[in-house]
Design an enzyme around this catalytic site. Sequence first.
Site, PDB file in Angstrom:
ATOM      1  CB  SER A 144      -4.812   5.806   8.189  1.00  0.00           C
ATOM      2  OG  SER A 144      -3.757   4.874   8.190  1.00  0.00           O
ATOM      3  CE1 TYR A 157      -2.824   6.026   4.747  1.00  0.00           C
ATOM      4  CE2 TYR A 157      -3.538   6.332   2.482  1.00  0.00           C
ATOM      5  CZ  TYR A 157      -3.752   5.831   3.746  1.00  0.00           C
ATOM      6  OH  TYR A 157      -4.911   5.135   4.016  1.00  0.00           O
TER       7      TYR A 157
HETATM    8  C1  GCO Z   1       0.480   1.134   3.893  1.00  0.00           C
HETATM    9  C2  GCO Z   1      -1.008   0.914   3.819  1.00  0.00           C
HETATM   10  C3  GCO Z   1      -1.708   1.654   4.947  1.00  0.00           C
HETATM   11  C4  GCO Z   1      -3.145   1.162   5.064  1.00  0.00           C
HETATM   12  C5  GCO Z   1      -3.946   1.854   6.120  1.00  0.00           C
HETATM   13  C6  GCO Z   1      -3.498   1.469   7.487  1.00  0.00           C
HETATM   14  O1  GCO Z   1       1.125   1.291   2.839  1.00  0.00           O
HETATM   15  O2  GCO Z   1       0.987   1.119   5.033  1.00  0.00           O
HETATM   16  O3  GCO Z   1      -1.532   1.331   2.574  1.00  0.00           O
HETATM   17  O4  GCO Z   1      -1.640   3.035   4.675  1.00  0.00           O
HETATM   18  O5  GCO Z   1      -3.806   1.371   3.856  1.00  0.00           O
HETATM   19  O6  GCO Z   1      -3.892   3.236   5.967  1.00  0.00           O
HETATM   20  O7  GCO Z   1      -4.335   2.131   8.422  1.00  0.00           O
END
Ligand code: GCO
Length: 253
Positions: A144, A157
Amino acid sequence: MKLFDLAGHTALVTGSSRGLGRAMAEGLADAGAAIVLNGSHAGRLTEAATAMRAAGHAVHEARFDVTDEAAVLAAFAALDAQGVAVDILVNNAGIQFRRPMIELATADWRRVIETNLTSAFVIGREAARRMIPRGRGKIINIGSLLSDLGRATVAPYAVAKGGIKMLTRAMAAEWAEHGLQANAIGPGYMLTDMNQALIDNPAFDAWVKGRTPARRWGRPDELVGTAVFLASAASDYVNGQIIYVDGGMVAVL
Ligand code: GCO
């Protein structure tokens, strides 16, 4: 174009009944690969498999939750028994959970890390155990923008995706000598169900369009070219890299 031809190869794409995984599965199939579709929701998995078969693609279904190690092991054993040799793995499955860290329950932290990072190790290890004796294999981990950049309220994440970048390098360090190539793709802000709340938020939508040099969100199908490249002979001397498909966002202030 033989360099990018995937005929004769089989790709397992985790989380491929919808979103980025579905788009990459369809793209790899268009390039000639047989596909092992994965998801934990039976209805969505069957719908995706049916649609891809109707398009003329060779599709196997592997229904398992990527966080369930026993189910992962059983799925690989079933593929072994069917003589299905996975020589391309796309570790795509992932979830998002947006919450400020001071309000974040440890259980929710663990769930995101398990789904987005640990599963890529477990499934990568099982795939590599079978690829190494064959002397070849392609592993594509989906990272990401947040593999490199932080954003408030998405700590687990981002930590998981940062880990994906380093897991990719660890895989390259250990498996390149066996003829495997492990690389990552870093999608930018893409038009997916996972991002629908952000897409629908006018302020966030404006921020993405202003912060991204391409001045737009990305489409899931825009990952296909990079996925086919990393799945094909064209990338046989590429290892441990992360390629950002993000409209330029990670490259500029
Ligand atoms: C967030 C998004 C990101 C995108 C992606 C960006 O909440 O900032 O969900 O996580 O999905 O990962 O690269």
